[in-house]
Scaffold this motif. Structure first.
Motif, PDB file in Angstrom:
ATOM      1  N   MET A   1       0.847  -1.196   0.000  1.00  0.00           N
ATOM      2  CA  MET A   1       0.000   0.000   0.000  1.00  0.00           C
ATOM      3  C   MET A   1       0.881   1.244   0.000  1.00  0.00           C
ATOM      4  N   LYS A   2       0.570   2.182  -0.888  1.00  0.00           N
ATOM      5  CA  LYS A   2       1.359   3.399  -1.022  1.00  0.00           C
ATOM      6  C   LYS A   2       1.019   4.374   0.103  1.00  0.00           C
ATOM      7  N   VAL A   3       2.021   4.801   0.836  1.00  0.00           N
ATOM      8  CA  VAL A   3       1.824   5.736   1.935  1.00  0.00           C
ATOM      9  C   VAL A   3       2.339   7.099   1.522  1.00  0.00           C
ATOM     10  N   GLU A   4       1.525   8.116   1.686  1.00  0.00           N
ATOM     11  CA  GLU A   4       1.952   9.474   1.374  1.00  0.00           C
ATOM     12  C   GLU A   4       2.148  10.236   2.684  1.00  0.00           C
ATOM     13  N   LEU A   5       3.339  10.758   2.870  1.00  0.00           N
ATOM     14  CA  LEU A   5       3.641  11.488   4.087  1.00  0.00           C
ATOM     15  C   LEU A   5       3.364  12.968   3.903  1.00  0.00           C
ATOM     16  N   LYS A   6       2.723  13.551   4.906  1.00  0.00           N
ATOM     17  CA  LYS A   6       2.482  14.987   4.922  1.00  0.00           C
ATOM     18  C   LYS A   6       3.068  15.562   6.202  1.00  0.00           C
ATOM     19  N   ASN A   8       3.846  17.056   9.599  1.00  0.00           N
ATOM     20  CA  ASN A   8       3.123  17.137  10.868  1.00  0.00           C
ATOM     21  C   ASN A   8       1.868  16.273  10.931  1.00  0.00           C
ATOM     22  N   SER A   9       1.681  15.371   9.947  1.00  0.00           N
ATOM     23  CA  SER A   9       0.442  14.589   9.914  1.00  0.00           C
ATOM     24  C   SER A   9       0.550  13.254  10.640  1.00  0.00           C
ATOM     25  N   GLY A  10       1.744  12.869  11.005  1.00  0.00           N
ATOM     26  CA  GLY A  10       1.937  11.604  11.701  1.00  0.00           C
ATOM     27  C   GLY A  10       2.777  10.633  10.889  1.00  0.00           C
ATOM     28  N   LEU A  11       3.711   9.940  11.567  1.00  0.00           N
ATOM     29  CA  LEU A  11       4.600   8.981  10.908  1.00  0.00           C
ATOM     30  C   LEU A  11       4.176   7.570  11.290  1.00  0.00           C
ATOM     31  N   PRO A  12       3.775   6.753  10.302  1.00  0.00           N
ATOM     32  CA  PRO A  12       3.352   5.381  10.622  1.00  0.00           C
ATOM     33  C   PRO A  12       4.441   4.621  11.367  1.00  0.00           C
ATOM     34  N   ALA A  13       4.023   3.765  12.286  1.00  0.00           N
ATOM     35  CA  ALA A  13       4.970   3.057  13.141  1.00  0.00           C
ATOM     36  C   ALA A  13       5.949   2.208  12.345  1.00  0.00           C
ATOM     37  N   HIS A  14       5.474   1.569  11.258  1.00  0.00           N
ATOM     38  CA  HIS A  14       6.380   0.691  10.507  1.00  0.00           C
ATOM     39  C   HIS A  14       7.467   1.490   9.800  1.00  0.00           C
ATOM     40  N   ILE A  15       7.170   2.727   9.410  1.00  0.00           N
ATOM     41  CA  ILE A  15       8.196   3.579   8.801  1.00  0.00           C
ATOM     42  C   ILE A  15       9.169   4.062   9.862  1.00  0.00           C
ATOM     43  N   LEU A  16       8.645   4.474  11.026  1.00  0.00           N
ATOM     44  CA  LEU A  16       9.496   4.955  12.111  1.00  0.00           C
ATOM     45  C   LEU A  16      10.499   3.887  12.542  1.00  0.00           C
TER      46      LEU A  16
END
Length: 391
Positions: A1-6, A8-16
């Motif tokens: 699934m494609k994740v788009e980062l914005k 101050n919107s929050g960083l998904p745990a798996h990316i962190l």
């Protein structure tokens, strides 16, 4: 699934957690050589001085990467920069593994240092895309991964070197870089650049940031001074431990290095409480811990209990200062997060070099007493800078 980062919107745990783990694995490339220098020296038939240059050249490469490559994260898509550096690392690590002579090791070590600055691109990502209330905590998690990688690298390379050989350690490292590249390609989304212009303008903007943000100067300088105090201890600890009453070898010094796990654990804790406790308060806590550490290292420096307690306190104190300052710099100019981090980390390593130089000079003239005075003086300078400013 494609994740788009914005922003101050929050960083998904798996990316962190990917950022934290890959940061630790990639920064380890800089430190693998330290336990292996004697093996390399005997295998290539070179002097101790020539072998020690491997570490120096690798650090020079890392500094060059910080200054000239990390800012590119604001100019180009960061995934492209990260993958290009992983490719560079794969080839440089293989070159070290197959090196026929010391000159090849030196050249490849320079490239390894340059490419290993990848974690300093990850840290701004953790800040820029986390929710405001989670920025400090998430930056702390990534730096915890980085610190854990530094600690584990020496233990792993020492073990692999003894069991398999030093060349095999670099072959393993090259494979790890290939695996990290695949993971980053799949997990990290594209992040749009924030700077419009050319590379020359990008580098000139570093001076504008230094001029326009006094807080950035203060955060960077006091962190560099405390890092210098920290390295003053480590740069001369082997000399101290080799003499009376310890007469200890490098294996004991390496074991003492594991005490640094306290710093790695502290990093994740400090990052989550910067907002609540306040950056100035965390700095004063760090200064107090550092000064207490130097008191123990001086007055109780002839006992293992005093040395270990001093190492624990100075490591935790250093992390209190670094994390509280580094987690705060990204709020100054979010659109220039990579350039801001470049200024911070370059100043940080200049401070570390200053501490190493002062400690070495003081050791030659006054022994451990001189080293303790140098480390204490650097911490007091950082405290004085903080007391004379509002930041």
């Amino acid at each position: 699934m494609k994740v788009e980062l914005k922003e101050n919107s929050g960083l998904p745990a798996h990316i962190l957690w990917t950022l934290a783990i890959v940061a630790g694995i990639s920064v380890a490339n800089i430190y693998y050589n330290q336990p292996l220098l004697n093996l390399i020296r005997h295998d290539l038939g070179v002097s101790e001085f020539q072998a020690n240059l491997i570490t120096v050249i690798t650090q020079i490469g890392y500094a060059l990467g910080l200054l000239f490559i990390v800012p590119l994260g604001d100019l180009y898509r960061r995934k492209i920069i990260i993958l290009a550096n992983f490719t560079l690392l794969i080839f440089s690590l293989l070159a070290i593994a197959w090196a026929p002579n010391i000159h090849t090791v030196w050249a490849a070590s320079l490239l390894t240092g340059i490419g290993s600055m990848i974690p300093q691109i990850f840290v701004p990502i953790a800040s820029q895309f986390s929710r405001p209330e989670n920025k400090g905590r998430n930056v702390g998690i990534v730096i915890s991964g980085l610190l854990t990688g530094i600690l584990a690298s020496r233990v792993v390379s020492g073990y692999v070197g003894d069991v398999m050989g030093w060349r095999e350690m670099y072959l393993i490292a090259a494979v790890l870089m290939a695996l990290c590249a695949v993971v980053v390609l799949k997990v990290l989304p594209d992040i749009r650049p924030t700077f419009e212009g050319r590379y020359g303008g990008l580098m000139k903007s570093l001076f504008l940031l230094i001029r326009d943000y006094p807080a950035l100067r203060i955060y960077s300088i006091r962190s560099g001074l405390v890092f210098g105090s920290f390295l003053a201890m480590w740069s001369c600890l082997a000399f101290k431990m080799a003499g009376a009453p310890f007469h200890a070898g490098s294996d004991v010094v390496g074991f003492l290095g594991l005490c640094g796990i306290a710093g790695a654990l502290t990093a994740s804790f400090v990052g989550g409480y910067v907002k609540r406790v306040g950056i100035r308060n965390f700095n004063y806590i760090g200064f107090a811990l550092n000064l207490s550490a130097w008191s123990l290292l001086y007055f109780c420096g002839n006992t293992y209990a005093g040395i270990i307690a001093g190492i624990l306190l100075i490591d935790i104190g250093m992390q209190c200062v670094q994390l509280s300052n580094q987690a705060s710099i990204f709020e100054l100019c979010p659109s220039a997060s990579n350039r801001v981090n470049t200024i911070f980390m370059t100043t940080y390593f200049i401070g570390g070099s200053l501490g190493t130089f002062l400690a070495g000079s003081c050791w030659e003239m006054w022994g451990w007493t001189g080293v303790a005075c140098a480390g204490t003086a650097l911490t007091l300078c950082a405290a004085l800078l903080t007391a004379c400013t509002t930041k």
